[in-house]
Design a protein around this motif. Structure first.
Motif, PDB file in Angstrom:
ATOM      1  N   ASP A  19     -23.626  14.949  27.115  1.00 53.69           N
ATOM      2  CA  ASP A  19     -22.397  14.635  27.849  1.00 53.69           C
ATOM      3  C   ASP A  19     -21.134  14.798  27.008  1.00 53.69           C
ATOM      4  O   ASP A  19     -20.141  15.339  27.487  1.00 53.69           O
ATOM      5  CB  ASP A  19     -22.457  13.205  28.402  1.00 53.69           C
ATOM      6  N   THR A  20     -21.158  14.348  25.772  1.00 52.77           N
ATOM      7  CA  THR A  20     -19.968  14.473  24.917  1.00 52.77           C
ATOM      8  C   THR A  20     -19.566  15.929  24.734  1.00 52.77           C
ATOM      9  O   THR A  20     -18.383  16.284  24.812  1.00 52.77           O
ATOM     10  CB  THR A  20     -20.226  13.822  23.543  1.00 52.77           C
ATOM     11  N   SER A  21     -20.543  16.793  24.511  1.00 45.25           N
ATOM     12  CA  SER A  21     -20.261  18.219  24.325  1.00 45.25           C
ATOM     13  C   SER A  21     -19.668  18.834  25.591  1.00 45.25           C
ATOM     14  O   SER A  21     -18.704  19.610  25.528  1.00 45.25           O
ATOM     15  CB  SER A  21     -21.539  18.966  23.934  1.00 45.25           C
ATOM     16  N   VAL A  22     -20.247  18.468  26.743  1.00 42.39           N
ATOM     17  CA  VAL A  22     -19.740  18.995  28.013  1.00 42.39           C
ATOM     18  C   VAL A  22     -18.315  18.526  28.255  1.00 42.39           C
ATOM     19  O   VAL A  22     -17.452  19.303  28.690  1.00 42.39           O
ATOM     20  CB  VAL A  22     -20.659  18.574  29.181  1.00 42.39           C
ATOM     21  N   GLN A  23     -18.031  17.266  27.971  1.00 44.42           N
ATOM     22  CA  GLN A  23     -16.686  16.732  28.181  1.00 44.42           C
ATOM     23  C   GLN A  23     -15.668  17.416  27.269  1.00 44.42           C
ATOM     24  O   GLN A  23     -14.517  17.644  27.665  1.00 44.42           O
ATOM     25  CB  GLN A  23     -16.664  15.216  27.938  1.00 44.42           C
ATOM     26  N   MET A  24     -16.070  17.734  26.042  1.00 44.66           N
ATOM     27  CA  MET A  24     -15.170  18.443  25.131  1.00 44.66           C
ATOM     28  C   MET A  24     -14.868  19.842  25.649  1.00 44.66           C
ATOM     29  O   MET A  24     -13.717  20.291  25.657  1.00 44.66           O
ATOM     30  CB  MET A  24     -15.793  18.510  23.735  1.00 44.66           C
ATOM     31  N   LEU A  25     -15.900  20.541  26.103  1.00 44.93           N
ATOM     32  CA  LEU A  25     -15.711  21.896  26.630  1.00 44.93           C
ATOM     33  C   LEU A  25     -14.901  21.877  27.922  1.00 44.93           C
ATOM     34  O   LEU A  25     -14.115  22.795  28.181  1.00 44.93           O
ATOM     35  CB  LEU A  25     -17.071  22.553  26.882  1.00 44.93           C
ATOM     36  N   LEU A  38     -25.323  26.101  39.414  1.00 44.21           N
ATOM     37  CA  LEU A  38     -26.690  25.678  39.099  1.00 44.21           C
ATOM     38  C   LEU A  38     -26.746  24.954  37.752  1.00 44.21           C
ATOM     39  O   LEU A  38     -27.378  23.897  37.630  1.00 44.21           O
ATOM     40  CB  LEU A  38     -27.618  26.894  39.081  1.00 44.21           C
ATOM     41  N   ILE A  39     -26.066  25.516  36.746  1.00 43.25           N
ATOM     42  CA  ILE A  39     -26.043  24.870  35.424  1.00 43.25           C
ATOM     43  C   ILE A  39     -25.366  23.505  35.504  1.00 43.25           C
ATOM     44  O   ILE A  39     -25.864  22.510  34.966  1.00 43.25           O
ATOM     45  CB  ILE A  39     -25.329  25.764  34.395  1.00 43.25           C
ATOM     46  N   GLY A  40     -24.217  23.434  36.179  1.00 43.90           N
ATOM     47  CA  GLY A  40     -23.508  22.168  36.319  1.00 43.90           C
ATOM     48  C   GLY A  40     -24.320  21.131  37.079  1.00 43.90           C
ATOM     49  O   GLY A  40     -24.338  19.946  36.716  1.00 43.90           O
ATOM     50  N   PHE A  41     -25.002  21.580  38.125  1.00 41.83           N
ATOM     51  CA  PHE A  41     -25.827  20.675  38.940  1.00 41.83           C
ATOM     52  C   PHE A  41     -26.984  20.097  38.124  1.00 41.83           C
ATOM     53  O   PHE A  41     -27.217  18.887  38.128  1.00 41.83           O
ATOM     54  CB  PHE A  41     -26.347  21.434  40.155  1.00 41.83           C
ATOM     55  N   LEU A  42     -27.688  20.973  37.403  1.00 42.30           N
ATOM     56  CA  LEU A  42     -28.837  20.516  36.613  1.00 42.30           C
ATOM     57  C   LEU A  42     -28.397  19.587  35.481  1.00 42.30           C
ATOM     58  O   LEU A  42     -29.038  18.562  35.220  1.00 42.30           O
ATOM     59  CB  LEU A  42     -29.602  21.717  36.055  1.00 42.30           C
ATOM     60  N   LEU A  43     -27.296  19.944  34.809  1.00 42.20           N
ATOM     61  CA  LEU A  43     -26.781  19.071  33.751  1.00 42.20           C
ATOM     62  C   LEU A  43     -26.369  17.708  34.310  1.00 42.20           C
ATOM     63  O   LEU A  43     -26.628  16.661  33.699  1.00 42.20           O
ATOM     64  CB  LEU A  43     -25.584  19.723  33.061  1.00 42.20           C
ATOM     65  N   THR A  49     -21.586  15.675  40.277  1.00 41.61           N
ATOM     66  CA  THR A  49     -23.014  15.375  40.345  1.00 41.61           C
ATOM     67  C   THR A  49     -23.353  14.185  39.445  1.00 41.61           C
ATOM     68  O   THR A  49     -24.047  13.247  39.853  1.00 41.61           O
ATOM     69  CB  THR A  49     -23.850  16.594  39.920  1.00 41.61           C
ATOM     70  N   TYR A  50     -22.845  14.221  38.238  1.00 45.94           N
ATOM     71  CA  TYR A  50     -23.055  13.135  37.270  1.00 45.94           C
ATOM     72  C   TYR A  50     -22.502  11.813  37.813  1.00 45.94           C
ATOM     73  O   TYR A  50     -23.166  10.774  37.778  1.00 45.94           O
ATOM     74  CB  TYR A  50     -22.375  13.510  35.953  1.00 45.94           C
ATOM     75  N   HIS A  51     -21.274  11.867  38.342  1.00 49.00           N
ATOM     76  CA  HIS A  51     -20.649  10.664  38.898  1.00 49.00           C
ATOM     77  C   HIS A  51     -21.428  10.155  40.105  1.00 49.00           C
ATOM     78  O   HIS A  51     -21.606   8.941  40.289  1.00 49.00           O
ATOM     79  CB  HIS A  51     -19.202  10.963  39.295  1.00 49.00           C
ATOM     80  N   GLY A  52     -21.898  11.083  40.949  1.00 50.06           N
ATOM     81  CA  GLY A  52     -22.656  10.677  42.125  1.00 50.06           C
ATOM     82  C   GLY A  52     -23.942   9.961  41.764  1.00 50.06           C
ATOM     83  O   GLY A  52     -24.283   8.933  42.367  1.00 50.06           O
ATOM     84  N   ILE A  53     -24.667  10.481  40.775  1.00 51.27           N
ATOM     85  CA  ILE A  53     -25.916   9.855  40.343  1.00 51.27           C
ATOM     86  C   ILE A  53     -25.643   8.462  39.769  1.00 51.27           C
ATOM     87  O   ILE A  53     -26.342   7.486  40.071  1.00 51.27           O
ATOM     88  CB  ILE A  53     -26.623  10.728  39.280  1.00 51.27           C
ATOM     89  N   GLY A 110     -15.674  28.279  35.158  1.00 53.35           N
ATOM     90  CA  GLY A 110     -14.746  27.475  35.946  1.00 53.35           C
ATOM     91  C   GLY A 110     -15.447  26.593  36.957  1.00 53.35           C
ATOM     92  O   GLY A 110     -15.032  25.456  37.214  1.00 53.35           O
ATOM     93  N   VAL A 111     -16.539  27.089  37.530  1.00 53.61           N
ATOM     94  CA  VAL A 111     -17.272  26.356  38.560  1.00 53.61           C
ATOM     95  C   VAL A 111     -18.127  25.242  37.954  1.00 53.61           C
ATOM     96  O   VAL A 111     -18.323  24.184  38.564  1.00 53.61           O
ATOM     97  CB  VAL A 111     -18.164  27.345  39.346  1.00 53.61           C
ATOM     98  N   LEU A 112     -18.638  25.462  36.765  1.00 55.36           N
ATOM     99  CA  LEU A 112     -19.609  24.558  36.147  1.00 55.36           C
ATOM    100  C   LEU A 112     -19.115  23.114  36.079  1.00 55.36           C
ATOM    101  O   LEU A 112     -19.835  22.181  36.466  1.00 55.36           O
ATOM    102  CB  LEU A 112     -19.947  25.079  34.745  1.00 55.36           C
ATOM    103  N   PHE A 113     -17.912  22.900  35.595  1.00 56.22           N
ATOM    104  CA  PHE A 113     -17.461  21.543  35.290  1.00 56.22           C
ATOM    105  C   PHE A 113     -17.187  20.680  36.521  1.00 56.22           C
ATOM    106  O   PHE A 113     -17.551  19.497  36.525  1.00 56.22           O
ATOM    107  CB  PHE A 113     -16.257  21.592  34.353  1.00 56.22           C
TER     108      PHE A 113
END
Length: 250
Positions: free
Chosen positions: A94-100, A74-79, A139-143, A130-133
């Motif tokens: 996005d930068t923070s997510v990519q670093m994590l 859910l968190i990954g989808f919404l982000l 989702t991000y790429h699809g949009i 593990g599931v989030l990323f």
């Protein structure tokens, strides 16, 4: 090729391996201390089922997996949605997510144990992480990959805001989102296997580690088989929904 053949052919190789495994075990080529025969694994499963222990471990592991998958997914989808449609959100997060994302989440196990102890929270947290990323990235790429021409066409027909998103953008991204979900299901079980074997008092991983203490090879192999079957079941369910949701996708 008829529907029956399509359903049977994928199982021919696993069935052949199973028969070969049983045969080689029965003639002593594969020693019992290395790998017990399939029939011995089945007998171990029957014994554990008769006591109710097997159902308990499976239920506990399923609960952890599904709860962690729901939270992380859910968190990954919404982000992914927000960063995909909003330039400001993308710049901010996005930068923070990519670093994590580039930090191996299983490497955080010692830290997670210090944070949450060895109860359910630590396992659910690791699964969710593990599931989030995978869900986020797809989702991000699809949009971002939705055909700009379709978006412009939708705007030409007077679509905007929510109507444009749910009519054009979201259906266009659905294929990529579902790929992320299928991939994250594999990560979900991989993470749970490690989490349960390191710090657990119940679940399939605990059953395997407890069997190791008593040199019960049949129970250890049973645990591996259960993970494989649950992983396959998850993928089958994901493919089913993928077929239903992408009927329009040619």
């Amino acid at each position: 090729m008829n529907k029956f053949s399509i359903k049977i052919i994928p199982w021919l190789v696993p069935l052949l391996l199973l028969i070969s495994w049983q045969f080689l075990s029965s003639i002593g080529v594969i020693p019992k201390r290395i790998l017990p025969a399939p029939m011995e694994v089945i007998q171990a499963a029957q014994t554990l089922m008769s006591t109710g222990e097997l159902y308990e471990h499976i239920t506990v592991s399923l609960g952890r997996a599904l709860f962690g998958f729901f939270i992380g997914g859910l968190i990954g989808f919404l982000l992914g949605i927000f960063n995909g449609i909003s330039r400001y959100s993308e710049l901010l997060f996005d930068t923070s997510v990519q670093m994590l994302r580039n930090i191996p989440h299983l490497a955080l196990i010692p830290l997670v144990i210090l944070w949450f102890g060895i109860d359910e929270t630590s396992k659910v947290f690791l699964v969710a992480l593990g599931v989030l990323f995978p869900v986020y990235i797809n989702t991000y790429h699809g949009i971002k990959s939705v055909d700009k021409g379709l978006i412009e066409m939708g705007k030409a027909y007077g679509l905007k805001g929510r109507a444009l998103f749910f009519t054009v953008i979201f259906p266009g991204a659905m294929s990529s989102i579902l790929i992320g979900i299928r991939f994250s299901l594999g990560v979900m079980w991989l993470t749970l296997i490690v989490a349960e074997t390191i710090s657990s008092h119940s679940g399939i991983g605990y059953m395997a580690m407890n069997a190791r203490e008593f040199m019960q090879m049949d129970v250890i192999v049973l645990s591996v088989v259960l993970y494989a079957l649950l992983g396959k079941l998850s993928d089958v369910i994901a493919k089913y929904f993928e077929g239903k949701l992408l009927k329009w996708d040619i």
